[in-house]
Scaffold this active site. Structure first.
Site, PDB file in Angstrom:
ATOM      1  N   SER A 150     -71.101 -67.029 121.718  1.00 46.32           N
ATOM      2  CA  SER A 150     -70.613 -66.523 120.441  1.00 46.32           C
ATOM      3  C   SER A 150     -71.583 -65.478 119.896  1.00 46.32           C
ATOM      4  CB  SER A 150     -70.484 -67.670 119.433  1.00 46.32           C
ATOM      5  OG  SER A 150     -70.196 -67.161 118.157  1.00 46.32           O
ATOM      6  N   HIS A 198     -67.383 -64.249 122.954  1.00 39.15           N
ATOM      7  CA  HIS A 198     -66.598 -64.725 121.819  1.00 39.15           C
ATOM      8  C   HIS A 198     -67.007 -63.960 120.571  1.00 39.15           C
ATOM      9  CE1 HIS A 198     -63.971 -67.728 119.969  1.00 39.15           C
ATOM     10  NE2 HIS A 198     -64.814 -67.740 118.952  1.00 39.15           N
ATOM     11  N   ASP A 232     -66.502 -63.584 116.664  1.00 42.45           N
ATOM     12  CA  ASP A 232     -66.038 -64.246 115.446  1.00 42.45           C
ATOM     13  C   ASP A 232     -65.847 -63.216 114.340  1.00 42.45           C
ATOM     14  OD1 ASP A 232     -65.950 -67.078 116.147  1.00 42.45           O
ATOM     15  OD2 ASP A 232     -68.120 -66.917 116.378  1.00 42.45           O
ATOM     16  N   MET A 281     -64.753 -62.544 110.639  1.00 47.96           N
ATOM     17  CA  MET A 281     -64.581 -63.255 109.365  1.00 47.96           C
ATOM     18  C   MET A 281     -64.482 -62.247 108.224  1.00 47.96           C
ATOM     19  SD  MET A 281     -67.405 -66.267 109.851  1.00 47.96           S
ATOM     20  CE  MET A 281     -67.703 -67.034 111.447  1.00 47.96           C
ATOM     21  N   HIS A 286     -61.746 -63.741 117.910  1.00 51.31           N
ATOM     22  CA  HIS A 286     -61.279 -64.888 117.125  1.00 51.31           C
ATOM     23  C   HIS A 286     -61.169 -64.443 115.669  1.00 51.31           C
ATOM     24  CE1 HIS A 286     -62.416 -69.146 115.465  1.00 51.31           C
ATOM     25  NE2 HIS A 286     -61.172 -68.814 115.185  1.00 51.31           N
ATOM     26  N   MET A 305     -60.696 -64.950 112.106  1.00 55.99           N
ATOM     27  CA  MET A 305     -60.710 -65.887 110.976  1.00 55.99           C
ATOM     28  C   MET A 305     -60.493 -65.072 109.710  1.00 55.99           C
ATOM     29  SD  MET A 305     -63.774 -68.436 112.180  1.00 55.99           S
ATOM     30  CE  MET A 305     -64.599 -67.249 113.250  1.00 55.99           C
ATOM     31  N   MET A 319     -61.061 -75.897 116.911  1.00 56.03           N
ATOM     32  CA  MET A 319     -62.315 -75.813 116.174  1.00 56.03           C
ATOM     33  C   MET A 319     -62.918 -77.204 116.043  1.00 56.03           C
ATOM     34  SD  MET A 319     -62.799 -72.641 115.576  1.00 56.03           S
ATOM     35  CE  MET A 319     -64.265 -72.881 114.556  1.00 56.03           C
ATOM     36  N   GLY A 355     -66.439 -70.762 109.676  1.00 57.60           N
ATOM     37  CA  GLY A 355     -67.056 -69.939 108.650  1.00 57.60           C
ATOM     38  C   GLY A 355     -68.536 -69.714 108.836  1.00 57.60           C
ATOM     39  N   PHE A 356     -69.223 -70.666 109.470  1.00 58.76           N
ATOM     40  CA  PHE A 356     -70.668 -70.540 109.651  1.00 58.76           C
ATOM     41  C   PHE A 356     -71.074 -71.115 111.005  1.00 58.76           C
ATOM     42  CE2 PHE A 356     -70.050 -70.665 105.079  1.00 58.76           C
ATOM     43  CZ  PHE A 356     -70.816 -69.594 104.652  1.00 58.76           C
ATOM     44  N   GLY A 384     -74.016 -72.888 113.575  1.00 58.94           N
ATOM     45  CA  GLY A 384     -75.066 -73.892 113.435  1.00 58.94           C
ATOM     46  C   GLY A 384     -74.624 -75.229 112.877  1.00 58.94           C
ATOM     47  N   ASP A 437     -64.720 -74.685 120.064  1.00 58.98           N
ATOM     48  CA  ASP A 437     -65.732 -73.865 119.393  1.00 58.98           C
ATOM     49  C   ASP A 437     -66.320 -74.647 118.222  1.00 58.98           C
ATOM     50  OD1 ASP A 437     -67.262 -71.915 118.177  1.00 58.98           O
ATOM     51  OD2 ASP A 437     -65.575 -70.642 117.604  1.00 58.98           O
ATOM     52  N   GLY A 438     -67.651 -74.816 118.265  1.00 65.41           N
ATOM     53  CA  GLY A 438     -68.339 -75.445 117.145  1.00 65.41           C
ATOM     54  C   GLY A 438     -69.249 -76.582 117.571  1.00 65.41           C
ATOM     55  N   GLY A 490     -73.076 -70.872 120.522  1.00 67.51           N
ATOM     56  CA  GLY A 490     -73.869 -69.839 119.872  1.00 67.51           C
ATOM     57  C   GLY A 490     -75.353 -70.032 120.076  1.00 67.51           C
ATOM     58  N   SER A 491     -75.974 -70.802 119.196  1.00 68.94           N
ATOM     59  CA  SER A 491     -77.430 -70.976 119.246  1.00 68.94           C
ATOM     60  C   SER A 491     -77.880 -71.681 120.512  1.00 68.94           C
ATOM     61  CB  SER A 491     -77.905 -71.750 118.010  1.00 68.94           C
ATOM     62  OG  SER A 491     -77.207 -72.979 117.883  1.00 68.94           O
TER      63      SER A 491
END
Length: 219
Positions: free
Chosen positions: A7, A32, A34, A36, A65, A67, A136, A141-142, A144, A174-175, A196-197
């Protein structure tokens, strides 16, 4: 085969070209993206201009993606920018079937995302028209956030429907995906893992991707 989609939200935005090249060189399968808008979710990221700039530097499949509210207004923009796959939220459009057809007419593969509280029945009727379903596993929205294990039955139900009906639909999650949660979603039937991280923050990116992908299946 499990595919891995880093991501971009977790990348160093001061060196995006290098970050994309790094994950591509380490064996990632998709990128990916994101998107927003500060309305559908309480955050702002980037738009088609960033995708277009990165497209010239990467051969990865770009997974956009969206959002955002009123995603139908921007499908052509993201398609022209170089997105290969465009995913919209079931919660963002009252005319979801029409929107999926618009994505395909723009020359892209079509996906639909489900927030944690949205049941899989919301898109059961649409499965024959989709290339991907994105589940999801955090509230969008965020980055981490911690993985929500309550989505695992939803993943399992979607996998059952896809398999039983012979649909060629990728199941993406995702998430909160990391080396601890990846085995759970793989077992539930996910085929694409967004992280992501766990990837951009890894010391050994090749190893991190390998851990998320899991053991190779014997033929």
């Amino acid at each position: 085969m499990i595919r891995i989609a880093p991501s971009l939200l977790a990348a160093d935005f001061g060196r995006l070209y290098d970050e994309v090249a790094r994950v591509e060189g380490a064996g990632a399968d998709l990128l990916h993206l994101d998107i927003m808008d500060g309305h559908f979710v309480p955050n702002l990221t980037f738009g088609p201009a960033v995708i277009q700039a990165l497209r010239a530097k990467s051969s990865l499949l770009f997974d956009a993606h969206l959002m955002i509210t009123q995603p139908e207004r921007y499908i052509e923009d993201f398609a022209r920018a170089g997105a290969d796959l465009i995913t919209v939220h079931a919660e963002a459009s009252p005319h979801l079937h029409r929107l999926v057809q618009e994505i395909k007419a723009a020359g892209c593969r079509a996906g639909v995302a489900l927030n944690p509280a949205t049941p899989p029945q919301a898109i059961e009727y649409l499965l024959p028209d989709l290339d991907l379903v994105l589940v999801m596993s955090v509230n969008p929205g965020f980055g981490g956030q911690d993985f929500l294990p309550t989505v695992l039955p939803k993943l399992g139900r979607l996998r059952e429907w896809i398999g039983a009906r012979g649909f060629s639909v990728e199941l993406e999650v995702d998430g909160g995906i990391n080396s601890q949660t990846a085995p759970l979603v793989r077992q539930a039937g996910a085929t694409i893992l967004v992280a992501g991280s766990a990837l951009f923050g890894a010391k050994d990116l090749v190893q991190a991707i390998s851990e998320l992908r899991g053991p190779k299946k014997l033929l």
